[in-house]
Design a protein around this motif. Structure first.
Motif, PDB file in Angstrom:
ATOM      1  N   LEU A  28     -43.712 -70.381  -3.808  1.00 15.66           N
ATOM      2  CA  LEU A  28     -44.960 -70.242  -4.886  1.00 15.66           C
ATOM      3  C   LEU A  28     -44.777 -70.123  -6.141  1.00 15.66           C
ATOM      4  CD1 LEU A  28     -48.044 -69.877  -4.583  1.00 15.66           C
ATOM      5  CD2 LEU A  28     -47.940 -67.504  -4.510  1.00 15.66           C
ATOM      6  N   CYS A  29     -43.706 -69.209  -6.664  1.00 10.56           N
ATOM      7  CA  CYS A  29     -43.636 -69.241  -8.061  1.00 10.56           C
ATOM      8  C   CYS A  29     -42.104 -70.019  -8.455  1.00 10.56           C
ATOM      9  CB  CYS A  29     -43.333 -67.882  -8.433  1.00 10.56           C
ATOM     10  SG  CYS A  29     -41.771 -66.780  -7.750  1.00 10.56           S
ATOM     11  N   GLU A  30     -41.398 -70.337  -7.308  1.00  7.81           N
ATOM     12  CA  GLU A  30     -40.051 -71.157  -7.428  1.00  7.81           C
ATOM     13  C   GLU A  30     -38.947 -70.673  -8.035  1.00  7.81           C
ATOM     14  OE1 GLU A  30     -41.824 -74.686  -9.175  1.00  7.81           O
ATOM     15  OE2 GLU A  30     -42.025 -75.636  -7.321  1.00  7.81           O
ATOM     16  N   ARG A  31     -38.913 -69.077  -7.962  1.00  7.93           N
ATOM     17  CA  ARG A  31     -37.861 -68.350  -8.613  1.00  7.93           C
ATOM     18  C   ARG A  31     -37.094 -67.901  -7.234  1.00  7.93           C
ATOM     19  NH1 ARG A  31     -39.580 -63.409 -10.613  1.00  7.93           N
ATOM     20  NH2 ARG A  31     -41.179 -63.192  -9.175  1.00  7.93           N
ATOM     21  N   ARG A  32     -35.654 -67.352  -7.680  1.00  9.80           N
ATOM     22  CA  ARG A  32     -35.011 -67.226  -6.336  1.00  9.80           C
ATOM     23  C   ARG A  32     -35.301 -65.722  -5.896  1.00  9.80           C
ATOM     24  NH1 ARG A  32     -30.394 -64.515  -5.429  1.00  9.80           N
ATOM     25  NH2 ARG A  32     -29.880 -63.541  -7.273  1.00  9.80           N
ATOM     26  N   ILE A  33     -35.500 -65.538  -4.555  1.00 11.89           N
ATOM     27  CA  ILE A  33     -35.546 -64.191  -4.118  1.00 11.89           C
ATOM     28  C   ILE A  33     -34.281 -63.370  -3.798  1.00 11.89           C
ATOM     29  CG2 ILE A  33     -36.690 -62.975  -2.150  1.00 11.89           C
ATOM     30  CD1 ILE A  33     -38.458 -65.246  -1.788  1.00 11.89           C
ATOM     31  N   PRO A  34     -33.678 -62.792  -4.591  1.00 15.49           N
ATOM     32  CA  PRO A  34     -32.541 -61.728  -4.268  1.00 15.49           C
ATOM     33  C   PRO A  34     -32.656 -61.217  -2.815  1.00 15.49           C
ATOM     34  CG  PRO A  34     -33.449 -61.301  -6.324  1.00 15.49           C
ATOM     35  CD  PRO A  34     -34.406 -62.206  -5.661  1.00 15.49           C
ATOM     36  N   PRO A  35     -31.359 -61.206  -2.192  1.00 23.71           N
ATOM     37  CA  PRO A  35     -31.283 -60.446  -0.752  1.00 23.71           C
ATOM     38  C   PRO A  35     -31.913 -59.192  -0.932  1.00 23.71           C
ATOM     39  CG  PRO A  35     -29.392 -61.556  -1.411  1.00 23.71           C
ATOM     40  CD  PRO A  35     -30.163 -61.679  -2.766  1.00 23.71           C
ATOM     41  N   THR A  56     -45.481 -69.566   8.418  1.00 20.50           N
ATOM     42  CA  THR A  56     -45.270 -68.306   7.608  1.00 20.50           C
ATOM     43  C   THR A  56     -44.348 -68.986   6.507  1.00 20.50           C
ATOM     44  OG1 THR A  56     -43.552 -67.202   8.671  1.00 20.50           O
ATOM     45  CG2 THR A  56     -45.732 -66.724   9.163  1.00 20.50           C
ATOM     46  N   VAL A  57     -44.558 -68.378   5.118  1.00 18.18           N
ATOM     47  CA  VAL A  57     -43.244 -68.703   4.094  1.00 18.18           C
ATOM     48  C   VAL A  57     -43.051 -67.506   3.617  1.00 18.18           C
ATOM     49  CG1 VAL A  57     -44.304 -71.022   3.623  1.00 18.18           C
ATOM     50  CG2 VAL A  57     -45.387 -68.739   2.502  1.00 18.18           C
ATOM     51  N   GLN A  58     -41.559 -67.323   3.194  1.00 17.88           N
ATOM     52  CA  GLN A  58     -40.913 -66.125   2.659  1.00 17.88           C
ATOM     53  C   GLN A  58     -41.444 -66.098   0.973  1.00 17.88           C
ATOM     54  OE1 GLN A  58     -39.635 -64.074   4.594  1.00 17.88           O
ATOM     55  NE2 GLN A  58     -38.701 -62.615   2.972  1.00 17.88           N
ATOM     56  N   LEU A  59     -41.943 -64.997   0.506  1.00 14.44           N
ATOM     57  CA  LEU A  59     -42.470 -65.097  -0.939  1.00 14.44           C
ATOM     58  C   LEU A  59     -41.998 -63.505  -1.302  1.00 14.44           C
ATOM     59  CD1 LEU A  59     -46.285 -65.649  -0.443  1.00 14.44           C
ATOM     60  CD2 LEU A  59     -44.582 -67.323  -1.080  1.00 14.44           C
ATOM     61  N   VAL A  83     -49.098 -74.104   0.505  1.00 13.27           N
ATOM     62  CA  VAL A  83     -48.646 -73.577  -0.744  1.00 13.27           C
ATOM     63  C   VAL A  83     -49.004 -74.506  -1.941  1.00 13.27           C
ATOM     64  CG1 VAL A  83     -46.316 -73.418  -2.154  1.00 13.27           C
ATOM     65  CG2 VAL A  83     -46.531 -72.707   0.128  1.00 13.27           C
ATOM     66  N   ALA A  84     -49.456 -75.717  -1.866  1.00 13.68           N
ATOM     67  CA  ALA A  84     -49.864 -76.511  -3.008  1.00 13.68           C
ATOM     68  C   ALA A  84     -51.115 -76.249  -3.263  1.00 13.68           C
ATOM     69  CB  ALA A  84     -49.837 -77.927  -2.375  1.00 13.68           C
ATOM     70  N   SER A  85     -52.103 -76.050  -2.475  1.00 14.76           N
ATOM     71  CA  SER A  85     -53.410 -75.537  -2.808  1.00 14.76           C
ATOM     72  C   SER A  85     -53.450 -73.903  -3.458  1.00 14.76           C
ATOM     73  CB  SER A  85     -54.537 -75.582  -1.615  1.00 14.76           C
ATOM     74  OG  SER A  85     -53.884 -74.883  -0.644  1.00 14.76           O
ATOM     75  N   LEU A  86     -52.546 -73.321  -3.141  1.00 13.95           N
ATOM     76  CA  LEU A  86     -52.361 -71.824  -3.825  1.00 13.95           C
ATOM     77  C   LEU A  86     -51.975 -72.220  -5.119  1.00 13.95           C
ATOM     78  CD1 LEU A  86     -50.636 -69.873  -1.092  1.00 13.95           C
ATOM     79  CD2 LEU A  86     -52.773 -69.291  -2.033  1.00 13.95           C
ATOM     80  N   ARG A  87     -50.757 -72.987  -5.327  1.00  9.60           N
ATOM     81  CA  ARG A  87     -50.480 -73.321  -6.612  1.00  9.60           C
ATOM     82  C   ARG A  87     -51.402 -74.003  -7.594  1.00  9.60           C
ATOM     83  NH1 ARG A  87     -45.270 -76.548  -5.510  1.00  9.60           N
ATOM     84  NH2 ARG A  87     -44.166 -74.815  -4.430  1.00  9.60           N
ATOM     85  N   VAL A  99     -45.458 -64.735 -14.127  1.00 12.63           N
ATOM     86  CA  VAL A  99     -44.502 -64.088 -13.457  1.00 12.63           C
ATOM     87  C   VAL A  99     -43.187 -64.920 -13.361  1.00 12.63           C
ATOM     88  CG1 VAL A  99     -44.872 -65.250 -10.818  1.00 12.63           C
ATOM     89  CG2 VAL A  99     -44.227 -62.933 -11.159  1.00 12.63           C
ATOM     90  N   ARG A 100     -43.338 -66.378 -13.752  1.00 11.33           N
ATOM     91  CA  ARG A 100     -42.165 -67.125 -13.923  1.00 11.33           C
ATOM     92  C   ARG A 100     -41.168 -66.774 -15.169  1.00 11.33           C
ATOM     93  NH1 ARG A 100     -45.519 -72.354 -12.250  1.00 11.33           N
ATOM     94  NH2 ARG A 100     -44.682 -72.396 -10.033  1.00 11.33           N
ATOM     95  N   THR A 101     -42.120 -65.728 -16.118  1.00 14.90           N
ATOM     96  CA  THR A 101     -41.220 -65.139 -17.313  1.00 14.90           C
ATOM     97  C   THR A 101     -40.393 -64.190 -16.956  1.00 14.90           C
ATOM     98  OG1 THR A 101     -43.171 -63.993 -18.117  1.00 14.90           O
ATOM     99  CG2 THR A 101     -43.147 -65.964 -18.763  1.00 14.90           C
ATOM    100  N   LYS A 102     -40.602 -63.501 -15.849  1.00 12.13           N
ATOM    101  CA  LYS A 102     -40.022 -62.122 -15.187  1.00 12.13           C
ATOM    102  C   LYS A 102     -38.768 -62.585 -14.552  1.00 12.13           C
ATOM    103  CE  LYS A 102     -43.704 -60.326 -16.659  1.00 12.13           C
ATOM    104  NZ  LYS A 102     -43.591 -60.306 -18.103  1.00 12.13           N
TER     105      LYS A 102
END
Length: 124
Positions: A28-35, A56-59, A83-87, A99-102
């Protein structure tokens, strides 16, 4: 294989510690999800509306919470089931720009939007 050979093998987890998990990217936000950060699985079609575990997708938890704070299960199933329609949704797009600035591991409490909160208060 002798003890010394085993001790120095490159593929031996006993000498190199646990394998480092591959970086997971939030679709969704295209940021890395730390473990070890807050994360969750989002059913693209909610289970109440016929979704399955395969869809499902991991967010990031904050991204997942943002979806459910803004939309009902029925609306997610009807028009936001990928995901495309959500974005592309204006409210989610505004959230994503913020959120991409965080940092990747950022989390903050998410409240229901005013319209969702008011809808829950109205008697049926």
């Amino acid at each position: 294989m002798g003890r010394r050979e085993r001790r120095w093998r490159d593929d031996d987890p006993a000498t190199h510690g646990p394998a480092v998990p591959a970086a997971v990217i939030c679709p969704l936000c295209e940021r890395r999800i730390p473990p070890h950060s807050r994360q969750s699985r989002h059913h693209l079609t909610p289970k109440l509306k016929g979704g399955t575990h395969g869809g499902t997708v991991q967010l990031h938890q904050i991204c997942h919470s943002a979806i459910h704070a803004r939309y009902s299960e029925a609306e997610i199933a009807r028009r936001l089931a990928d995901v495309a329609s959500l974005r592309d949704d204006p409210e989610i797009a505004r959230f994503l720009a913020w959120v991409r600035t965080k940092p990747d591991d950022f989390h903050a409490a998410t409240r229901l939007t005013r319209s969702r909160r008011d809808a829950k208060r109205q008697p049926r």
